[in-house]
Design a protein around this motif. Structure first.
Motif, PDB file in Angstrom:
ATOM      1  N   TYR A 185      34.729  44.408  24.763  1.00 29.69           N
ATOM      2  CA  TYR A 185      34.366  45.016  26.039  1.00 29.69           C
ATOM      3  C   TYR A 185      34.979  46.401  26.068  1.00 29.69           C
ATOM      4  CZ  TYR A 185      32.789  40.447  27.498  1.00 29.69           C
ATOM      5  OH  TYR A 185      32.108  39.258  27.575  1.00 29.69           O
ATOM      6  N   TYR A 186      34.218  47.369  26.537  1.00 29.54           N
ATOM      7  CA  TYR A 186      34.647  48.767  26.560  1.00 29.54           C
ATOM      8  C   TYR A 186      34.910  49.204  27.990  1.00 29.54           C
ATOM      9  CZ  TYR A 186      33.288  48.895  21.713  1.00 29.54           C
ATOM     10  OH  TYR A 186      33.213  48.643  20.370  1.00 29.54           O
ATOM     11  N   PHE A 187      35.946  50.040  28.165  1.00 32.24           N
ATOM     12  CA  PHE A 187      36.379  50.458  29.491  1.00 32.24           C
ATOM     13  C   PHE A 187      36.570  51.963  29.533  1.00 32.24           C
ATOM     14  CE2 PHE A 187      37.877  46.256  28.452  1.00 32.24           C
ATOM     15  CZ  PHE A 187      37.369  45.506  29.509  1.00 32.24           C
ATOM     16  N   CYS A 188      36.392  52.536  30.730  1.00 35.83           N
ATOM     17  CA  CYS A 188      36.545  53.984  30.892  1.00 35.83           C
ATOM     18  C   CYS A 188      38.004  54.405  30.753  1.00 35.83           C
ATOM     19  CB  CYS A 188      35.984  54.434  32.238  1.00 35.83           C
ATOM     20  SG  CYS A 188      36.873  53.779  33.665  1.00 35.83           S
ATOM     21  N   GLY A 189      38.934  53.510  31.020  1.00 33.06           N
ATOM     22  CA  GLY A 189      40.356  53.832  30.929  1.00 33.06           C
ATOM     23  C   GLY A 189      41.212  52.586  31.073  1.00 33.06           C
ATOM     24  N   LEU A 190      42.496  52.814  31.089  1.00 32.69           N
ATOM     25  CA  LEU A 190      43.441  51.701  31.130  1.00 32.69           C
ATOM     26  C   LEU A 190      43.403  50.937  32.448  1.00 32.69           C
ATOM     27  CD1 LEU A 190      46.462  53.396  29.335  1.00 32.69           C
ATOM     28  CD2 LEU A 190      44.753  51.849  28.368  1.00 32.69           C
ATOM     29  N   ASP A 191      43.104  51.608  33.559  1.00 33.13           N
ATOM     30  CA  ASP A 191      43.054  50.916  34.856  1.00 33.13           C
ATOM     31  C   ASP A 191      41.974  49.840  34.871  1.00 33.13           C
ATOM     32  OD1 ASP A 191      45.172  52.362  35.883  1.00 33.13           O
ATOM     33  OD2 ASP A 191      43.886  53.817  36.909  1.00 33.13           O
ATOM     34  N   CYS A 192      40.774  50.194  34.427  1.00 31.98           N
ATOM     35  CA  CYS A 192      39.685  49.210  34.400  1.00 31.98           C
ATOM     36  C   CYS A 192      39.987  48.096  33.407  1.00 31.98           C
ATOM     37  CB  CYS A 192      38.356  49.888  34.077  1.00 31.98           C
ATOM     38  SG  CYS A 192      37.626  50.745  35.485  1.00 31.98           S
ATOM     39  N   ARG A 193      40.556  48.440  32.257  1.00 31.37           N
ATOM     40  CA  ARG A 193      40.895  47.398  31.278  1.00 31.37           C
ATOM     41  C   ARG A 193      41.922  46.431  31.852  1.00 31.37           C
ATOM     42  NH1 ARG A 193      43.774  48.550  25.604  1.00 31.37           N
ATOM     43  NH2 ARG A 193      45.549  48.600  26.988  1.00 31.37           N
ATOM     44  N   THR A 194      42.923  46.956  32.552  1.00 29.53           N
ATOM     45  CA  THR A 194      43.959  46.117  33.147  1.00 29.53           C
ATOM     46  C   THR A 194      43.367  45.183  34.194  1.00 29.53           C
ATOM     47  OG1 THR A 194      45.626  47.806  32.736  1.00 29.53           O
ATOM     48  CG2 THR A 194      46.146  46.153  34.405  1.00 29.53           C
ATOM     49  N   LYS A 195      42.468  45.698  35.032  1.00 25.51           N
ATOM     50  CA  LYS A 195      41.815  44.866  36.052  1.00 25.51           C
ATOM     51  C   LYS A 195      41.008  43.755  35.395  1.00 25.51           C
ATOM     52  CE  LYS A 195      41.392  48.531  39.480  1.00 25.51           C
ATOM     53  NZ  LYS A 195      40.447  49.431  40.172  1.00 25.51           N
ATOM     54  N   PHE A 196      40.269  44.099  34.344  1.00 29.19           N
ATOM     55  CA  PHE A 196      39.456  43.111  33.636  1.00 29.19           C
ATOM     56  C   PHE A 196      40.332  42.031  33.018  1.00 29.19           C
ATOM     57  CE2 PHE A 196      37.518  41.480  29.751  1.00 29.19           C
ATOM     58  CZ  PHE A 196      36.292  41.047  30.221  1.00 29.19           C
ATOM     59  N   LEU A 197      41.394  42.418  32.340  1.00 32.19           N
ATOM     60  CA  LEU A 197      42.250  41.445  31.659  1.00 32.19           C
ATOM     61  C   LEU A 197      42.968  40.522  32.643  1.00 32.19           C
ATOM     62  CD1 LEU A 197      43.720  43.639  28.797  1.00 32.19           C
ATOM     63  CD2 LEU A 197      41.924  41.907  28.651  1.00 32.19           C
ATOM     64  N   ALA A 198      43.210  40.998  33.861  1.00 30.62           N
ATOM     65  CA  ALA A 198      43.872  40.166  34.867  1.00 30.62           C
ATOM     66  C   ALA A 198      42.941  39.054  35.368  1.00 30.62           C
ATOM     67  CB  ALA A 198      44.335  41.028  36.037  1.00 30.62           C
ATOM     68  N   THR A 199      41.655  39.374  35.528  1.00 29.08           N
ATOM     69  CA  THR A 199      40.691  38.395  36.047  1.00 29.08           C
ATOM     70  C   THR A 199      39.306  38.622  35.407  1.00 29.08           C
ATOM     71  OG1 THR A 199      40.237  39.850  37.918  1.00 29.08           O
ATOM     72  CG2 THR A 199      41.826  38.069  38.278  1.00 29.08           C
ATOM     73  N   PRO A 200      39.157  38.322  34.116  1.00 26.68           N
ATOM     74  CA  PRO A 200      37.884  38.601  33.450  1.00 26.68           C
ATOM     75  C   PRO A 200      36.699  37.859  34.053  1.00 26.68           C
ATOM     76  CG  PRO A 200      39.353  37.392  31.996  1.00 26.68           C
ATOM     77  CD  PRO A 200      40.131  37.765  33.203  1.00 26.68           C
ATOM     78  N   ALA A 201      36.903  36.657  34.543  1.00 30.07           N
ATOM     79  CA  ALA A 201      35.787  35.866  35.086  1.00 30.07           C
ATOM     80  C   ALA A 201      35.127  36.571  36.268  1.00 30.07           C
ATOM     81  CB  ALA A 201      36.278  34.482  35.512  1.00 30.07           C
ATOM     82  N   VAL A 202      35.906  37.288  37.064  1.00 34.15           N
ATOM     83  CA  VAL A 202      35.359  38.001  38.217  1.00 34.15           C
ATOM     84  C   VAL A 202      34.327  39.031  37.759  1.00 34.15           C
ATOM     85  CG1 VAL A 202      35.931  39.657  40.036  1.00 34.15           C
ATOM     86  CG2 VAL A 202      37.389  37.674  39.652  1.00 34.15           C
ATOM     87  N   TYR A 203      34.621  39.741  36.682  1.00 33.35           N
ATOM     88  CA  TYR A 203      33.735  40.803  36.202  1.00 33.35           C
ATOM     89  C   TYR A 203      32.606  40.295  35.337  1.00 33.35           C
ATOM     90  CZ  TYR A 203      37.518  43.471  38.131  1.00 33.35           C
ATOM     91  OH  TYR A 203      38.449  43.968  39.002  1.00 33.35           O
ATOM     92  N   LEU A 204      32.808  39.167  34.669  1.00 32.64           N
ATOM     93  CA  LEU A 204      31.760  38.612  33.813  1.00 32.64           C
ATOM     94  C   LEU A 204      30.708  37.867  34.622  1.00 32.64           C
ATOM     95  CD1 LEU A 204      33.898  37.400  30.801  1.00 32.64           C
ATOM     96  CD2 LEU A 204      32.548  39.500  31.011  1.00 32.64           C
ATOM     97  N   GLU A 205      31.034  37.422  35.833  1.00 29.73           N
ATOM     98  CA  GLU A 205      30.078  36.736  36.694  1.00 29.73           C
ATOM     99  C   GLU A 205      29.057  37.684  37.292  1.00 29.73           C
ATOM    100  OE1 GLU A 205      32.454  34.757  39.603  1.00 29.73           O
ATOM    101  OE2 GLU A 205      33.140  33.222  38.200  1.00 29.73           O
ATOM    102  N   GLN A 206      29.394  38.987  37.355  1.00 30.35           N
ATOM    103  CA  GLN A 206      28.511  39.949  38.004  1.00 30.35           C
ATOM    104  C   GLN A 206      27.243  40.170  37.222  1.00 30.35           C
ATOM    105  OE1 GLN A 206      30.826  43.487  38.681  1.00 30.35           O
ATOM    106  NE2 GLN A 206      32.225  42.430  40.031  1.00 30.35           N
TER     107      GLN A 206
END
Length: 66
Positions: free
Chosen positions: A45-66
């Motif tokens: 998974y690719y991210f624009c920066g560290l903030d988005c990557r950190t959010k994704f890694l904390a709760t990946p299911a939230v972002y993968l459900e979208q």
């Protein structure tokens, strides 16, 4: 182009993979200004920066459900 699963920004995969140095623990790191990536459940998974990557890694299911 890959799409950031958190913010939806398009990411140049080649730039995100470009090596720029090492962390203080010796791990390879990428330039967070060019994007970054993370391997999750068998897929990159690719991210624009560290903030988005950190959010994704904390709760990946939230972002993968979208």
């Amino acid at each position: 182009m890959a799409k950031d699963p958190v913010c939806g920004m398009e990411i140049d995969e080649a730039e995100a993979r470009a090596q720029t140095g090492q962390t203080m623990h010796g791990a390879s790191e990428v330039d967070p200004q060019q994007g970054t990536r993370s391997f999750h459940n068998g897929q990159w998974y690719y991210f624009c920066g560290l903030d988005c990557r950190t959010k994704f890694l904390a709760t990946p299911a939230v972002y993968l459900e979208q």
